[in-house]
Design an enzyme around this catalytic site. Structure first.
Site, PDB file in Angstrom:
ATOM      1  N   LEU A  61       0.782  -1.248   0.266  1.00 44.95           N
ATOM      2  CA  LEU A  61      -0.675  -0.105   0.245  1.00 44.95           C
ATOM      3  C   LEU A  61       0.914   1.555  -0.209  1.00 44.95           C
ATOM      4  O   LEU A  61       1.712   1.571   0.516  1.00 44.95           O
ATOM      5  CB  LEU A  61      -0.616  -0.070   1.101  1.00 44.95           C
ATOM      6  CG  LEU A  61      -2.062  -0.995   1.243  1.00 44.95           C
ATOM      7  CD1 LEU A  61      -2.286  -0.661   2.550  1.00 44.95           C
ATOM      8  CD2 LEU A  61      -3.237  -0.837   0.119  1.00 44.95           C
ATOM      9  N   ASP A  62       0.819   2.268  -0.737  1.00 47.27           N
ATOM     10  CA  ASP A  62       1.179   3.599  -0.633  1.00 47.27           C
ATOM     11  C   ASP A  62       1.331   4.494   0.938  1.00 47.27           C
ATOM     12  O   ASP A  62       0.600   3.528   2.491  1.00 47.27           O
ATOM     13  CB  ASP A  62       0.434   4.622  -1.017  1.00 47.27           C
ATOM     14  CG  ASP A  62       0.346   4.606  -2.699  1.00 47.27           C
ATOM     15  OD1 ASP A  62       0.851   3.731  -3.360  1.00 47.27           O
ATOM     16  OD2 ASP A  62      -0.653   4.402  -3.037  1.00 47.27           O
ATOM     17  N   ARG A  63       2.540   4.322   1.609  1.00 45.98           N
ATOM     18  CA  ARG A  63       2.483   5.299   2.138  1.00 45.98           C
ATOM     19  C   ARG A  63       1.625   5.905   3.474  1.00 45.98           C
ATOM     20  O   ARG A  63       1.420   5.537   4.483  1.00 45.98           O
ATOM     21  CB  ARG A  63       3.744   6.190   2.667  1.00 45.98           C
ATOM     22  CG  ARG A  63       4.365   6.788   4.054  1.00 45.98           C
ATOM     23  CD  ARG A  63       4.946   8.220   3.671  1.00 45.98           C
ATOM     24  NE  ARG A  63       4.268   8.687   2.913  1.00 45.98           N
ATOM     25  CZ  ARG A  63       5.119  10.443   3.196  1.00 45.98           C
ATOM     26  NH1 ARG A  63       5.790  10.266   3.255  1.00 45.98           N
ATOM     27  NH2 ARG A  63       4.877  11.232   2.561  1.00 45.98           N
ATOM     28  N   ARG A 162      -5.861   6.713  -6.751  1.00 46.52           N
ATOM     29  CA  ARG A 162      -5.713   8.195  -6.746  1.00 46.52           C
ATOM     30  C   ARG A 162      -5.749   9.621  -8.177  1.00 46.52           C
ATOM     31  O   ARG A 162      -6.570  10.243  -7.985  1.00 46.52           O
ATOM     32  CB  ARG A 162      -4.277   8.173  -6.281  1.00 46.52           C
ATOM     33  CG  ARG A 162      -4.200   7.865  -4.251  1.00 46.52           C
ATOM     34  CD  ARG A 162      -2.831   7.232  -4.425  1.00 46.52           C
ATOM     35  NE  ARG A 162      -2.512   8.943  -3.881  1.00 46.52           N
ATOM     36  CZ  ARG A 162      -0.984   8.958  -3.189  1.00 46.52           C
ATOM     37  NH1 ARG A 162      -0.771   7.894  -2.917  1.00 46.52           N
ATOM     38  NH2 ARG A 162      -0.089  10.395  -2.876  1.00 46.52           N
TER      39      ARG A 162
END
EC number: 5.4.99.-
Length: 215
Positions: A61-63, A162
């Protein structure tokens, strides 16, 4: 990212564990894997390795995204989980809050994505060279000029949700890359991996796993 990386402290919530898998709720602001440089060494993987040295990465997962992540505890489980992700047999569900009031009840974004090399790690839509990227979405509620959305990606491209929400005209609140102006001015990015559904890679039974949305 290196200058402002200040990952949260505290224990990592464990949602599920057996002899083959460990499933956790990743906090926002914590890298999934180490970045480049010692200052980016702290991450979810290394924290789990301190508890379970045998833990193996299955996906990321993205930060700035929080939520459910699956790790393997054996090479066999890692290999089979990887195959499930590759063949799109893992059903993913996210909750997001986006800028503006979404008029429609549901829809699909089908826009091919590729890395924007001069501005990497950003991604952008490219109809000639982009990889197929599809996101189903449903409106949950309108809240003070923003909208709570349920996002169900069919593909797993980097930054897919996103970019797709921005292209829909409703960027995710607090997104440091794709939101602008007041849509960006939030304490965190409002994107959370709420649920996963897949067949257990070793035992074969269906797993339905959830991480409660914190916003």
């Amino acid at each position: 990212m290196s200058a402002d990386y200040d990952p949260p402290t505290g224990p990592i919530p464990i949602l599920y564990e057996d002899d083959h898998l460990i499933v956790v709720d990743k906090p926002h602001g914590l890298l999934s894997v180490p970045g480049r440089g010692e200052h980016l060494a702290d991450c979810l993987l290394t924290r789990l390795e301190a508890m379970r040295p045998e833990v193996l990465l299955c996906h990321r997962l993205d930060r700035d995204t929080s939520g459910i992540m699956v790790f393997a505890l054996t090479k066999e489980a890692q290999r089979k989980m990887g195959r499930l992700f590759e063949t799109k047999r893992v059903r993913k569900r996210y909750i997001a809050r986006v800028w503006g009031e979404v008029a429609e009840e549901k829809g699909t974004v089908d826009l091919p994505l590729i890395v924007d090399w001069p501005n990497r790690p950003l991604q952008h839509v490219n109809f000639e060279r982009g990889k197929p990227s599809v996101t189903d979405w449903a409106r949950v509620a309108v809240e003070d000029g923003t909208t709570r959305m349920r996002l169900m990606p069919r593909t797993g491209r980097s930054h897919q949700l996103r970019v797709h929400m921005r292209e829909l005209g409703h960027p995710i609140l607090g997104d440091p890359f794709y939101a602008e102006g007041p849509a960006r001015d939030f304490a965190r990015m409002m994107l959370h991996a709420e649920g996963l559904k897949f067949e257990h890679p070793v035992e074969g039974r269906m797993l339905r796993l959830e991480a409660p949305c914190p916003f």
